[in-house]
Design a protein around this motif. Structure first.
Motif, PDB file in Angstrom:
ATOM      1  N   GLN A  70      25.048  45.300  40.959  1.00  3.47           N
ATOM      2  CA  GLN A  70      25.822  44.464  42.323  1.00  3.47           C
ATOM      3  C   GLN A  70      25.736  45.157  43.515  1.00  3.47           C
ATOM      4  OE1 GLN A  70      26.974  45.156  39.650  1.00  3.47           O
ATOM      5  NE2 GLN A  70      29.684  45.149  40.047  1.00  3.47           N
ATOM      6  N   ALA A  71      25.468  46.982  43.013  1.00  2.00           N
ATOM      7  CA  ALA A  71      25.631  47.876  44.144  1.00  2.00           C
ATOM      8  C   ALA A  71      24.895  47.357  45.632  1.00  2.00           C
ATOM      9  CB  ALA A  71      25.453  49.093  43.242  1.00  2.00           C
ATOM     10  N   ILE A  72      24.106  47.123  45.799  1.00  4.79           N
ATOM     11  CA  ILE A  72      23.097  47.315  46.676  1.00  4.79           C
ATOM     12  C   ILE A  72      23.406  46.067  47.312  1.00  4.79           C
ATOM     13  CG2 ILE A  72      20.758  46.719  47.597  1.00  4.79           C
ATOM     14  CD1 ILE A  72      21.336  49.464  46.729  1.00  4.79           C
TER      15      ILE A  72
ATOM     16  N   ALA B 193      34.677  52.664  51.304  1.00  2.72           N
ATOM     17  CA  ALA B 193      35.912  52.437  50.405  1.00  2.72           C
ATOM     18  C   ALA B 193      36.247  50.843  49.697  1.00  2.72           C
ATOM     19  CB  ALA B 193      36.931  53.226  50.826  1.00  2.72           C
ATOM     20  N   ILE B 194      35.368  50.243  50.916  1.00  2.00           N
ATOM     21  CA  ILE B 194      35.789  48.335  50.623  1.00  2.00           C
ATOM     22  C   ILE B 194      35.100  48.466  49.381  1.00  2.00           C
ATOM     23  CG2 ILE B 194      35.820  46.464  51.219  1.00  2.00           C
ATOM     24  CD1 ILE B 194      36.615  47.872  53.588  1.00  2.00           C
ATOM     25  N   ALA B 195      33.598  48.673  49.468  1.00  2.00           N
ATOM     26  CA  ALA B 195      32.309  48.885  48.543  1.00  2.00           C
ATOM     27  C   ALA B 195      32.453  48.845  47.100  1.00  2.00           C
ATOM     28  CB  ALA B 195      31.309  49.412  48.835  1.00  2.00           C
ATOM     29  N   ARG B 196      32.907  49.876  47.593  1.00  2.00           N
ATOM     30  CA  ARG B 196      33.861  50.828  45.762  1.00  2.00           C
ATOM     31  C   ARG B 196      34.374  49.437  44.614  1.00  2.00           C
ATOM     32  NH1 ARG B 196      36.242  57.171  45.659  1.00  2.00           N
ATOM     33  NH2 ARG B 196      38.010  55.742  46.080  1.00  2.00           N
ATOM     34  N   ALA B 197      35.503  49.098  45.832  1.00  2.00           N
ATOM     35  CA  ALA B 197      36.591  48.099  44.967  1.00  2.00           C
ATOM     36  C   ALA B 197      36.442  47.199  44.864  1.00  2.00           C
ATOM     37  CB  ALA B 197      38.283  48.142  45.987  1.00  2.00           C
TER      38      ALA B 197
ATOM     39  N   ASN C 293      37.012  39.355  57.347  1.00  2.00           N
ATOM     40  CA  ASN C 293      36.729  38.108  57.327  1.00  2.00           C
ATOM     41  C   ASN C 293      35.681  37.531  56.775  1.00  2.00           C
ATOM     42  OD1 ASN C 293      39.365  37.657  59.390  1.00  2.00           O
ATOM     43  ND2 ASN C 293      37.262  38.307  60.895  1.00  2.00           N
ATOM     44  N   GLN C 294      34.886  38.463  56.392  1.00  2.00           N
ATOM     45  CA  GLN C 294      33.266  37.677  55.526  1.00  2.00           C
ATOM     46  C   GLN C 294      34.369  37.832  53.826  1.00  2.00           C
ATOM     47  OE1 GLN C 294      29.671  40.289  54.902  1.00  2.00           O
ATOM     48  NE2 GLN C 294      30.536  40.849  57.532  1.00  2.00           N
ATOM     49  N   LEU C 295      35.164  38.275  53.093  1.00  2.00           N
ATOM     50  CA  LEU C 295      35.253  38.511  51.865  1.00  2.00           C
ATOM     51  C   LEU C 295      36.558  37.113  52.336  1.00  2.00           C
ATOM     52  CD1 LEU C 295      36.076  41.803  51.629  1.00  2.00           C
ATOM     53  CD2 LEU C 295      34.563  40.464  50.914  1.00  2.00           C
ATOM     54  N   LYS C 296      37.206  36.745  53.215  1.00  2.00           N
ATOM     55  CA  LYS C 296      38.186  35.437  53.446  1.00  2.00           C
ATOM     56  C   LYS C 296      37.462  34.032  52.125  1.00  2.00           C
ATOM     57  CE  LYS C 296      40.565  33.530  56.568  1.00  2.00           C
ATOM     58  NZ  LYS C 296      41.939  33.194  57.597  1.00  2.00           N
ATOM     59  N   GLY C 297      38.237  33.308  51.291  1.00  2.00           N
ATOM     60  CA  GLY C 297      37.808  32.499  51.295  1.00  2.00           C
ATOM     61  C   GLY C 297      37.671  32.671  49.214  1.00  2.00           C
TER      62      GLY C 297
ATOM     63  N   GLU D 138      24.708  45.901  51.097  1.00  2.00           N
ATOM     64  CA  GLU D 138      24.478  45.373  51.908  1.00  2.00           C
ATOM     65  C   GLU D 138      25.396  44.331  52.880  1.00  2.00           C
ATOM     66  OE1 GLU D 138      21.567  42.559  51.036  1.00  2.00           O
ATOM     67  OE2 GLU D 138      19.884  43.940  50.375  1.00  2.00           O
ATOM     68  N   LYS D 139      26.112  43.846  52.330  1.00  2.00           N
ATOM     69  CA  LYS D 139      27.404  43.098  52.912  1.00  2.00           C
ATOM     70  C   LYS D 139      28.390  44.473  53.622  1.00  2.00           C
ATOM     71  CE  LYS D 139      29.368  39.718  50.072  1.00  2.00           C
ATOM     72  NZ  LYS D 139      30.852  39.751  48.658  1.00  2.00           N
TER      73      LYS D 139
END
Lengths: 219, 205
Positions: B104-106, B134-138, B168-172, B110-111
Motif C-alpha cells: 500500500q506504500a505507493i 512522517a504521516i505516510a510512514r505512520a 481533513n482527508q483522513l477524517k472519518g 499518492e494520498k
C-alpha cells in the motif's frame, strides 16, 4: 650494510622494516575495531560494575603514553611473574590493540550517545525490536558519525607503529637508525616518504568512505 | 472506541499527567490544545508506549462492549525520519522487518502527494514534505489511532494548510489525536477539543 648505501638498497632495506609497521597497523586495526565495540557496550552498560571497570580501563589507557604501555607489556610479565615476554612483536601487538581499542571505544560511545533519541523512539513506535532498531536504524548513523574521527586515529596509528622500536622491533625507523652508525643520516629522513605515502592512502580511503556515506543519505 | 481512564504520570514532584480520562470514538478527531509544558505530549508518549504510566489504563472497546486490541501510530514533532532511507524506504522499513504487507506504500504516498519524491532522502525534502513522509510512514501500519505531536509547529502558514488538508482527508476513516498549542489550526477540523494545562485535561470547551 656499509656497502649497501645506494638509494635503491636503502629503499629495499627500509621497505623490509616497513613491512613490520604494516603488520602492526593491520593487526591492530583488525582486532581493535571490533574490540572497541565490545568495550563500548561495557561503557554504556546498565550493569554498573562493568561500566565502571570499562571507564577505569579507558582512563588508564588514554591517560598514559603508548610508549609506557609498550614497556609495561614487554617487561612486566618477566619482572612480576617470571615469564619474560620473548616475542617482541607479540608485546607490541598486545599494547597497540589494547591502546587503540580504548580510543575506538570512546569514539563509538560518543557517536552512539549523539544519535537523536527520536530515532530510537521512531523505531519503537513502529513496533521494531531493540535489535532491529540497532542494526537497521542506528548502526548506519553511528558509522557515518565515526568515520572522520576513526580516520584521524588510523592516521595516528600509521605513525605510532614506529614506537615499536623502543622494544627493539626491527621496524622502519629502527632500520634507518642503523645507518647513523655508518655516518648516514638521510635514510632516517627518507622514512618520512614511507609514512607520508601510507597516510596518503589512508586519507584517500577515508575520504572516499565519507563521500560514499554522504551519498547514501542523499547529501 | 478508545478509553483512557485515570492516567497519571509524574516526573519527580511534577505531575505531568494528572488523572486524565477521555473516550474517543472510531473515526473522530480529538485535538488537545494547551500551553507548552502542560502535559499534552506526555499523553501521546503514554499512549504510544514511549513512557510507562504511574497509574491508569488505556484500552479499546469494540461495539459489543468487549475490550479488544488496538494500535497507535505517532507522527513526531521533529519527524524523526531515518536519514539513510529514501521516502519509500522509510515507509516500507517497518512492514518489511515485521513481515507485514507493504504494497500500500505507493497508494499512501499518492494520498499525501509525495509520489514524485519517493526516491528522495529526508535531507532532500522540505519541512512540509518531511512531515507528509512522517504521516505516510505512520499510516503504513494501519494504526487504530494516529497521533500527531505539534504537527504544524515548524511549518509556515502555507505548509500548515497542506498538513491540515491531509488531516481533513483522513477524517472519518482514521481516528486521530492531535496535540497542538495553536488553537486556530485545528478549528473546524477536530470533532472534539480538549484543553490540557498543568497535567489536567478538560474536555468539551
Amino acid at each position: 650494510m656499509s656497502s649497501n648505501t645506494t638509494l635503491w638498497d636503502v629503499t629495499l632495506n627500509l621497505l623490509d622494516g616497513f613491512k613490520l609497521n604494516a603488520v602492526i597497523f593491520f593487526v591492530t586495526l583488525t582486532i581493535s575495531l571490533p574490540l572497541g565495540m565490545i568495550v563500548t557496550f561495557g561503557l554504556t552498560s546498565k550493569i554498573y560494575p562493568v561500566k565502571w571497570l570499562c571507564k577505569f580501563l579507558v582512563w588508564i589507557i588514554r591517560g598514559t603514553p603508548l610508549l609506557l604501555q609498550l614497556y609495561i607489556v614487554f617487561y612486566i610479565p618477566g619482572m612480576l611473574f617470571g615469564m619474560p615476554m620473548r616475542n617482541r612483536m607479540l608485546a607490541t601487538l598486545i599494547a597497540f590493540v589494547i591502546n587503540y581499542s580504548m580510543y575506538f571505544a570512546e569514539i563509538y560511545r560518543g557517536a552512539l550517545e549523539n544519535i537523536p533519541k527520536g530515532q530510537f523512539e521512531a523505531g519503537k513506535v513502529l513496533g521494531l525490536s531493540k535489535t532491529q532498531i540497532f542494526f537497521h536504524v542506528i548502526l548506519f548513523q553511528v558509522i557515518k558519525r565515526i568515520t572522520a574521527p576513526i580516520g584521524n586515529e588510523v592516521i595516528t596509528l600509521v605513525k605510532d607503529t614506529s614506537l615499536a622500536r623502543v622494544i627493539a622491533v626491527q621496524e622502519i625507523l629502527m632500520v634507518a637508525g642503523r645507518y647513523i652508525g655508518y655516518a648516514l643520516i638521510w635514510p632516517l629522513f627518507y622514512t618520512g616518504v614511507f609514512f607520508l605515502s601510507a597516510t596518503a592512502v589512508v586519507t584517500f580511503v577515508f575520504g572516499r568512505l565519507e563521500r560514499g556515506l554522504n551519498h547514501a543519505t542523499g547529501e | 472506541m478508545l478509553r483512557v481512564s485515570n492516567l497519571c504520570k509524574s516526573y519527580g514532584p511534577v505531575k505531568a499527567v494528572d488523572n486524565v480520562c477521555f473516550e474517543l470514538e472510531k473515526g473522530k478527531i480529538l485535538a488537545i490544545i494547551g500551553p507548552s509544558g502542560g502535559g499534552k505530549s506526555t499523553v501521546l508518549r503514554l499512549l504510544n508506549g514511549l513512557e510507562t504510566p504511574d497509574s491508569g489504563s488505556i484500552y479499546f472497546i469494540n461495539s459489543q462492549g468487549y475490550i479488544e486490541n488496538g494500535t497507535f501510530g505517532l507522527v513526531f514533532q521533529e519527524y524523526n525520519l531515518f536519514p539513510q532511507y529514501t521516502v519509500l524506504g522509510n515507509l516500507t522499513l517497518a512492514p518489511k522487518l515485521l513481515k507485514k504487507n507493504y504494497s500500500q506504500a505507493i497508494e499512501i504516498l499518492e494520498k499525501v502527494g509525495l509520489t514524485d519524491k519517493k526516491n528522495n532522502y529526508p535531507s532532500q525534502l522540505s519541512g512540509g514534505q518531511k512531515q507528509r513522509t512522517a504521516i505516510a510512514r505512520a499510516l503504513m501500519l494501519k494504526p487504530d489511532i494516529l497521533c500527531f505531536d505539534e504537527p504544524t509547529s515548524a511549518l509556515d502558514p502555507k505548509l500548515t494548510e497542506e498538513i491540515v488538508n491531509i488531516i481533513n482527508q483522513l477524517k472519518g476513516e482514521q481516528t486521530i489525536i492531535i496535540v497542538t498549542h495553536d488553537m486556530d489550526v485545528m478549528r473546524g477540523t477536530a470533532d472534539i477539543t480538549a484543553i490540557m494545562d498543568n497535567g489536567k485535561l478538560r474536555l468539551d470547551i
